[in-house]
Design an enzyme around this catalytic site. Structure first.
Site, short mmCIF file in Angstrom:
data_model
loop_
_atom_site.label_atom_id
_atom_site.label_comp_id
_atom_site.label_asym_id
_atom_site.label_seq_id
_atom_site.Cartn_x
_atom_site.Cartn_y
_atom_site.Cartn_z
N ARG A 165 1.12 -0.90 -0.02
CA ARG A 165 -0.05 -0.18 0.30
C ARG A 165 1.08 1.62 0.37
O ARG A 165 1.46 2.03 0.73
CB ARG A 165 -0.60 0.06 1.55
CG ARG A 165 -1.88 0.79 1.05
CD ARG A 165 -2.80 1.55 0.09
NE ARG A 165 -3.98 -0.31 0.45
CZ ARG A 165 -4.61 -0.15 -0.43
NH1 ARG A 165 -4.33 0.70 -1.55
NH2 ARG A 165 -5.46 -0.77 -0.06
N GLN A 215 -8.49 -10.82 -9.83
CA GLN A 215 -7.79 -9.19 -9.23
C GLN A 215 -8.03 -7.96 -9.93
O GLN A 215 -7.17 -7.90 -10.46
CB GLN A 215 -6.05 -9.84 -8.53
CG GLN A 215 -5.85 -11.36 -8.18
CD GLN A 215 -4.32 -11.29 -8.57
OE1 GLN A 215 -4.27 -11.90 -9.22
NE2 GLN A 215 -2.64 -10.47 -7.44
N ARG A 269 1.87 -6.56 -9.89
CA ARG A 269 1.62 -6.03 -8.12
C ARG A 269 1.64 -7.02 -7.46
O ARG A 269 2.96 -6.78 -6.12
CB ARG A 269 1.08 -4.94 -8.35
CG ARG A 269 -0.16 -5.34 -7.51
CD ARG A 269 -1.41 -4.05 -7.54
NE ARG A 269 -2.52 -4.50 -7.41
CZ ARG A 269 -3.61 -3.95 -6.02
NH1 ARG A 269 -3.00 -2.95 -5.03
NH2 ARG A 269 -4.45 -4.66 -5.63
N HIS A 292 0.82 3.45 -10.70
CA HIS A 292 -0.69 3.98 -9.39
C HIS A 292 0.02 4.84 -8.44
O HIS A 292 0.12 4.21 -6.72
CB HIS A 292 -0.91 2.34 -8.94
CG HIS A 292 -1.78 3.07 -7.84
ND1 HIS A 292 -2.18 3.42 -6.65
CD2 HIS A 292 -3.25 2.29 -8.01
CE1 HIS A 292 -3.34 3.98 -6.33
NE2 HIS A 292 -4.45 3.09 -7.42
N ASP A 309 -12.71 9.57 -6.66
CA ASP A 309 -12.21 8.58 -7.49
C ASP A 309 -12.26 8.60 -8.90
O ASP A 309 -13.51 8.82 -9.09
CB ASP A 309 -12.67 7.98 -6.92
CG ASP A 309 -12.13 6.34 -7.76
OD1 ASP A 309 -10.85 6.27 -8.15
OD2 ASP A 309 -12.20 5.18 -7.23
N GLU A 322 -2.40 9.07 -11.21
CA GLU A 322 -1.79 7.50 -11.58
C GLU A 322 -1.53 7.70 -13.25
O GLU A 322 -3.03 7.81 -14.38
CB GLU A 322 -2.53 6.41 -11.41
CG GLU A 322 -2.44 6.17 -10.06
CD GLU A 322 -4.14 5.47 -9.35
OE1 GLU A 322 -4.15 4.30 -10.01
OE2 GLU A 322 -4.97 6.08 -8.12
#
EC number: 5.1.3.15
Length: 285
Positions: A60, A78, A84, A152, A197, A258
């Protein structure tokens, strides 16, 4: 130039270093876990204090590599794909640059759902006061494949409420808080008074992040092969309260910008290579 059996937590990786900065990249996820100023140890990327650093979950913070899909925009179960959470191999290493590679069959998770015969390479480069991260995907098979992707990046800020993302005025975005409804951003800057977002489609090549409390400006320059940009801050919601790898108040310390290719799927023909990158730098406001 240093390799470590346990660089971040228990995760092996490499450390890059030049006169001014240090960068640490784990083999787990080809993940830039730290980029900091050498003289002051000032960390430029956010990483949660609760981040899992044992390979059980994606890290994270830092710079996760989203491949072969961003979010749920692809065939994998996923979120953000398997890159990742897979262990990449170090292919080339110098004092200021590393390239890691992930090939078909070496991934963790649901690689079969993607099915493409790919070779993915991630390169991180320290260039003076800048950090360049690049992703290359080669089609090693006989059939074309498609994917979506993003780098990201979590930027560390002093206070998200006093941080603004500039350069997106007039750009259309898909609002993930409204089932990806389309809207146009007519504001001078994106501000963070609550959850944000958004997927900005066909975003400008240069975006800036103004941390007004700290007096620092990040500059994000992306190649046209990453046509989109995602801006995200989760605020304090029921979702973030339930995240085991993210502290309740940590949203104040981060903003994600991102670089991405998500609105239209990226297509790679047999024998061809797609490449995209971002260069991050910073200065005083």
């Amino acid at each position: 130039m240093t390799t470590h059996d346990a660089l971040v937590g228990t995760l092996p990786g490499v450390r890059l270093e030049n006169d001014t900065h240090v960068c640490e990249i784990t083999r787990f996820g080809a993940h830039v876990a730290s980029w900091r100023v050498k003289r002051t140890s000032d960390e430029l990327l956010f990483r949660s204090k609760l981040a899992k650093l044992d390979g059980t979950k994606a890290i994270r913070g830092g710079v996760p590599v989203c491949f072969p899909q961003f979010s749920d925009m692809g065939p994998c179960a996923q979120s953000h794909g398997f890159a990742r959470t897979s262990v990449w191999a170090v292919e080339a290493l110098s004092a200021t640059e590393v390239t890691m590679v992930l090939r078909r069959g070496d991934e963790a998770g649901d690689g079969d759902a993607f099915g493409g015969d790919y070779e993915a390479r991630f390169t991180a480069t320290l260039d003076g006061d800048a950090l360049r991260t690049a992703l290359r995907v080669t089609n090693a098979g006989k059939s074309c494949f498609e994917f979506t992707s993003a780098l990201h990046t979590y930027f560390r800020v002093s206070d998200c409420a006093k941080t603004k993302v500039r350069g997106l005025r007039g750009t259309t975005y898909l609002d993930n808080l409204r089932a990806r409804a389309s809207a146009k951003d007519d504001e001078d800057a994106v501000e963070f008074s609550g959850e944000v977002d958004r997927i900005y489609t066909d975003a400008p090549s240069v975006l800036t992040i103004d941390d007004e409390a700290l007096g620092r400006r990040f500059r994000v320059a992306k190649t046209s092969t990453f046509p989109d940009a995602v801006v995200w801050n989760p605020a304090l919601t029921d979702k973030t309260r339930g995240m085991s790898d993210f502290g309740d108040e940590e949203y104040r310390e981060m903003v994600c910008v991102e670089v991405a290719g998500v609105k239209d799927k990226i297509t790679v023909e047999p024998g061809e290579t797609w490449e995209a990158s971002q260069t991050i730098s910073y200065s005083a406001i």
